[in-house]
Design an enzyme around this catalytic site. Structure first.
Site, PDB file in Angstrom:
ATOM      1  N   TRP A  11      15.367 106.675  49.251  1.00 11.59           N
ATOM      2  CA  TRP A  11      15.756 106.449  47.854  1.00 11.59           C
ATOM      3  C   TRP A  11      14.548 106.310  46.944  1.00 11.59           C
ATOM      4  O   TRP A  11      14.578 106.758  45.794  1.00 11.59           O
ATOM      5  CB  TRP A  11      16.690 105.241  47.745  1.00 11.59           C
ATOM      6  CG  TRP A  11      17.998 105.539  48.403  1.00 11.59           C
ATOM      7  CD1 TRP A  11      18.519 104.976  49.531  1.00 11.59           C
ATOM      8  CD2 TRP A  11      18.943 106.537  47.996  1.00 11.59           C
ATOM      9  NE1 TRP A  11      19.724 105.548  49.850  1.00 11.59           N
ATOM     10  CE2 TRP A  11      20.013 106.512  48.933  1.00 11.59           C
ATOM     11  CE3 TRP A  11      19.004 107.449  46.950  1.00 11.59           C
ATOM     12  CZ2 TRP A  11      21.115 107.365  48.837  1.00 11.59           C
ATOM     13  CZ3 TRP A  11      20.093 108.302  46.844  1.00 11.59           C
ATOM     14  CH2 TRP A  11      21.137 108.251  47.791  1.00 11.59           C
TER      15      TRP A  11
ATOM     16  N   ASP B  96      15.794  99.177  41.959  1.00 10.62           N
ATOM     17  CA  ASP B  96      17.054  99.780  42.384  1.00 10.62           C
ATOM     18  C   ASP B  96      17.721  98.787  43.326  1.00 10.62           C
ATOM     19  O   ASP B  96      17.262  98.576  44.451  1.00 10.62           O
ATOM     20  CB  ASP B  96      16.764 101.107  43.093  1.00 10.62           C
ATOM     21  CG  ASP B  96      18.026 101.772  43.652  1.00 10.62           C
ATOM     22  OD1 ASP B  96      19.115 101.180  43.571  1.00 10.62           O
ATOM     23  OD2 ASP B  96      17.892 102.889  44.199  1.00 10.62           O
TER      24      ASP B  96
ATOM     25  N   LYS C 223      29.029  99.919  46.224  1.00  9.11           N
ATOM     26  CA  LYS C 223      28.791  99.222  47.484  1.00  9.11           C
ATOM     27  C   LYS C 223      29.253  97.762  47.405  1.00  9.11           C
ATOM     28  O   LYS C 223      29.992  97.302  48.244  1.00  9.11           O
ATOM     29  CB  LYS C 223      27.319  99.321  47.860  1.00  9.11           C
ATOM     30  CG  LYS C 223      26.833 100.773  47.960  1.00  9.11           C
ATOM     31  CD  LYS C 223      25.358 100.870  48.231  1.00  9.11           C
ATOM     32  CE  LYS C 223      24.833 102.282  48.034  1.00  9.11           C
ATOM     33  NZ  LYS C 223      25.432 103.288  48.906  1.00  9.11           N
TER      34      LYS C 223
END
Length: 427
Positions: free
Chosen positions: A167, A237, A261
């Site tokens: 990521w 993030d 999530k």
């Protein structure tokens, strides 16, 4: 009008006209002929062609009768059952409005109240100071890989990046398109089996900001403590661990998180940004890509993902009812310990991540020294036992168990029991 229990077969001509569509999407009968599936006898419903071809489907089954699996998917992840039940209850008629949230104008008082309540609850649960804006945006976390540098990068001041996996690699790929940056720390040489240690990190006091990903879903690593950066703001993030543990928001200049999530459904991205940092952006930047545009209009600069925001608000209410983020964190600690203890108790399972960097959200491990045939059987037998979403990311293989907030202790107990039984049968 014909009473529901008197409704006869759907008009033959209507079915013939829809035949090509129905052949491709047979389940569409539930929408085109709802009277066939709701409020009728089992005998009447069973005459529907879809159920004739699919005898295993029960046309009268309700959500209360549904068999729920133990869901360990990495994202979108599972939901708290009370939230799903609330959505079902309010789907057709939201609190007496006579319509679904999906049908509401985003400018209506009803939706503005939904949006305001979601922001208020998130602020209270995370103790977000007033000098930070809270935004509900579209584009996913991936759009933020571009929006963050567009808004926060200052001329002549590169971005410091802590590179910890796929990521951050995606964020770096966007920076390479025109934003100067430098790697302040990386564990790529260690195959991302840990996050950088303090003595491996070299920050520049002249950096525009420091960028990091607090939890790495694919590699199974997580920052246990956030590095000190002095006066340089951190852009983080937090897509996979927001609201899973107590944090000090003031340690960050900007936080973003795709909701799918821990906070809600796919389609809404939460951004928490210090208001003064949002003013860094060039005013010639497209308006939709400026945080200040959304701040000014309170996330209503254009039509937001209304239903996703509504569900996000319900998840926040559930977190509050569970005792807040501190209580959620305690339960998450217990879940992670239960699984890691089971892995470490035997050489049949092995976690490649160094213990100090192990994620409490995404646990990765190999089975039988990485024997792919055995791992395939592990996934198949787990699914047969009602345990799903456990295969590792395609880039690394193995297993990945995501322990997001909605995953229960009961699910972990079932998983650990299965792991013991599988080892006994296949060692």
């Amino acid at each position: 009008m014909v009473a529901r229990d008197e409704v006869k077969e759907p008009r033959p001509n209507a079915y013939r006209a829809m035949a090509p569509f129905m052949a491709t999407f047979p389940h569409a009968g539930v929408f085109w002929y709802p009277e066939k599936l709701r409020g009728l006898s089992t005998k009447a419903a069973a005459t529907n062609p879809y159920f004739a071809r699919n005898p295993g489907v029960n046309p009268t089954a309700s959500a209360k009768q549904a068999n729920r699996v133990f869901n360990f998917n990495a994202g979108p992840g599972g939901f708290p059952l009370p939230v799903l039940e609330r959505v079902r209850e309010e789907l057709l008629d939201y609190r007496g409005t006579g319509m679904s949230v999906m049908e509401m104008s985003h400018r209506s008082p009803e939706f503005e109240e939904i949006l305001e309540r979601a922001e208020r609850d998130l602020r209270r649960l995370m103790a977000i100071p007033d000098d930070y804006a809270v935004l509900f945006l579209q584009g996913g976390g991936s759009l933020q890989f571009s929006m963050v540098p567009m808004n926060l990068c200052l001329p002549g001041k590169p971005v410091d990046v802590l590179h910890t996996g796929m990521w951050t690699a995606k964020a770096i790929a966007e920076l390479k398109k025109g934003t100067p940056f430098r790697l302040a720390g990386s564990t790529e040489a260690q195959k991302f089996t840990r996050v950088p240690s303090a003595n491996e990190i070299k920050f520049s006091p002249e950096a525009s900001y420091v960028y990091l990903c607090t939890n790495n879903t694919i590699e199974g690593t997580q920052w246990d403590s956030i590095p000190e950066t002095g006066d340089v703001p951190i852009a983080a993030d937090m897509s996979s661990d927001i609201a899973s543990r107590v944090i000090d928001v003031r340690r960050f200049g900007l936080i973003f998180a795709g909701a799918q999530k821990n906070l809600g459904p796919a389609g809404v991205t939460v951004v928490i940004v210090r208001r003064d940092l949002a003013e860094r952006a060039d005013k010639n930047l497209p308006s939709l890509l400026q945080y200040r545009s959304e701040i000014k209009e309170r996330s209503l600069f254009h039509t937001p993902p209304t239903f996703a925001v509504y569900v996000c608000g319900l998840v926040l209410e559930w977190i509050d009812q569970e005792g807040g983020i501190a209580a959620i964190e305690k339960r998450n600690d217990s879940k992670a310990k239960l699984l890691y203890d089971a892995i470490d108790a035997t050489d049949f399972y092995a976690c490649p991540v160094e213990k100090a960097s192990r994620s409490k959200m995404n646990v990765v491990f190999r089975v039988a020294q990485g024997d792919e045939a055995v791992e395939k059987r592990f996934v198949e037998e787990a699914a047969a036992a009602g345990i799903v979403g456990i295969a590792g990311h395609r880039s690394v293989g193995g297993m990945r168990l995501s322990l997001y907030n909605a995953v229960t202790i009961k699910a972990l107990e079932a998983l650990v029991g299965f792991m013991r039984d599988f080892e006994t049968a296949h060692r």
